[in-house]
Write a protein that holds these residues in place. Structure first.
Motif, mmCIF file in Angstrom:
data_model
loop_
_atom_site.group_PDB
_atom_site.id
_atom_site.type_symbol
_atom_site.label_atom_id
_atom_site.label_comp_id
_atom_site.label_asym_id
_atom_site.label_seq_id
_atom_site.Cartn_x
_atom_site.Cartn_y
_atom_site.Cartn_z
ATOM 1 N N GLU A 45 0.831 -1.212 0.000
ATOM 2 C CA GLU A 45 0.000 0.000 0.000
ATOM 3 C C GLU A 45 0.861 1.256 0.000
ATOM 4 O O GLU A 45 1.805 1.367 0.791
ATOM 5 N N ASN A 46 0.570 2.173 -0.928
ATOM 6 C CA ASN A 46 1.240 3.480 -1.059
ATOM 7 C C ASN A 46 2.722 3.400 -1.404
ATOM 8 O O ASN A 46 3.449 4.373 -1.211
ATOM 9 N N ALA A 47 3.181 2.253 -1.907
ATOM 10 C CA ALA A 47 4.582 2.149 -2.351
ATOM 11 C C ALA A 47 4.817 3.165 -3.461
ATOM 12 O O ALA A 47 3.890 3.555 -4.181
ATOM 13 N N GLN A 48 6.049 3.619 -3.602
ATOM 14 C CA GLN A 48 6.426 4.591 -4.630
ATOM 15 C C GLN A 48 7.254 3.857 -5.682
ATOM 16 O O GLN A 48 8.362 3.420 -5.385
ATOM 17 N N TRP A 49 6.728 3.730 -6.895
ATOM 18 C CA TRP A 49 7.431 3.018 -7.964
ATOM 19 C C TRP A 49 7.895 3.965 -9.051
ATOM 20 O O TRP A 49 7.087 4.681 -9.659
ATOM 21 N N ASP A 50 9.183 3.960 -9.308
ATOM 22 C CA ASP A 50 9.794 4.658 -10.429
ATOM 23 C C ASP A 50 9.921 3.604 -11.520
ATOM 24 O O ASP A 50 10.782 2.728 -11.451
ATOM 25 N N LEU A 51 9.054 3.659 -12.516
ATOM 26 C CA LEU A 51 9.024 2.613 -13.539
ATOM 27 C C LEU A 51 10.195 2.665 -14.508
ATOM 28 O O LEU A 51 10.361 1.773 -15.326
ATOM 29 N N SER A 52 11.041 3.701 -14.391
ATOM 30 C CA SER A 52 12.256 3.719 -15.208
ATOM 31 C C SER A 52 13.327 2.831 -14.583
ATOM 32 O O SER A 52 14.326 2.527 -15.208
ATOM 33 N N GLN A 53 13.099 2.400 -13.358
ATOM 34 C CA GLN A 53 14.007 1.508 -12.631
ATOM 35 C C GLN A 53 13.397 0.103 -12.575
ATOM 36 O O GLN A 53 12.316 -0.125 -13.074
ATOM 37 N N THR A 54 14.077 -0.820 -11.893
ATOM 38 C CA THR A 54 13.546 -2.166 -11.699
ATOM 39 C C THR A 54 12.707 -2.204 -10.426
ATOM 40 O O THR A 54 13.148 -1.744 -9.368
ATOM 41 N N ASN A 55 11.496 -2.719 -10.545
ATOM 42 C CA ASN A 55 10.590 -2.904 -9.413
ATOM 43 C C ASN A 55 10.240 -4.382 -9.341
ATOM 44 O O ASN A 55 10.152 -5.056 -10.374
ATOM 45 N N THR A 56 10.019 -4.887 -8.144
ATOM 46 C CA THR A 56 9.751 -6.311 -7.970
ATOM 47 C C THR A 56 8.322 -6.539 -7.503
ATOM 48 O O THR A 56 7.891 -5.961 -6.506
ATOM 49 N N ILE A 57 7.616 -7.372 -8.253
ATOM 50 C CA ILE A 57 6.290 -7.832 -7.864
ATOM 51 C C ILE A 57 6.512 -9.174 -7.174
ATOM 52 O O ILE A 57 7.182 -10.050 -7.720
ATOM 53 N N LYS A 58 5.977 -9.345 -5.962
ATOM 54 C CA LYS A 58 6.151 -10.599 -5.227
ATOM 55 C C LYS A 58 4.793 -11.178 -4.872
ATOM 56 O O LYS A 58 3.818 -10.443 -4.690
ATOM 57 N N TRP A 59 4.744 -12.509 -4.742
ATOM 58 C CA TRP A 59 3.511 -13.173 -4.379
ATOM 59 C C TRP A 59 3.802 -14.445 -3.609
ATOM 60 O O TRP A 59 4.877 -15.020 -3.694
#
Length: 172
Positions: free
Chosen positions: A25-39
């Motif tokens: 919730e409310n994470a800040q994602w800079d999509l020009s960088q690498t972001n990790t989706i976890k499950w």
């Protein structure tokens, strides 16, 4: 009594199914960088599923497919240089693509996109590079990385003006 036991068992099975744990919730994602989706997942989840970036814009949703064949057993997916307009109304959804396990499986918490990635191209050596023109360059047989092919995920390629136009469109 049997109905109550079956209901509790069905609820327990649903509660233990695929659950997206990141972004939070409310994470800040800079999509020009690498972001990790976890499950988290259980054995009864499908072997693969579809990941979708959803912008919960006023009056509806704007969905962009991230990947159609994500391996459930991986437990995470690296999203690199993805093109999407900045905003505070995003989530990630997982959809089953198998006949016996279809429909929405899970959804992340709502998070913020602070910066868009840029459209990418693939060179003849297979290297994925940002492009300033916004026109994808095709090569003979070289396939782009599934986590870096942000421009084609939208189905259209935007130049530098694309993300700016999207921001202005949201303001109107």
């Amino acid at each position: 009594m049997k109905f109550m036991i079956a209901t509790v068992a069905a609820f327990a099975a649903t509660a233990a199914a695929l659950k997206i744990t990141e972004p939070q919730e409310n994470a800040q994602w800079d999509l020009s960088q690498t972001n990790t989706i976890k499950w988290d997942h259980v054995d009864s989840d499908p072997a693969t599923f579809q990941l979708v970036l959803v912008n919960h814009i006023t009056g509806g949703e704007d969905d962009v497919t991230i990947d159609d064949k994500v391996k459930t057993s991986d437990g995470e997916y690296k999203l690199t240089n993805f093109v999407a307009a900045p905003g505070a109304t995003y989530s990630i959804k997982a959809f089953g693509t198998e006949k016996t396990n279809s429909g929405q499986l899970a959804e992340s918490q709502t998070f913020n996109v602070t910066k868009s990635g840029v459209p990418t191209t693939t060179t003849s050596t297979g290297t994925v590079k940002p492009t300033s023109s916004g026109t994808p360059a095709t090569s003979s047989g070289a396939a782009p990385s599934k986590t870096s092919n942000a421009a084609t995920a939208l189905g259209v390629t935007f130049g530098v003006a694309g993300p700016l136009a999207a921001v202005f469109a949201l303001l109107l």
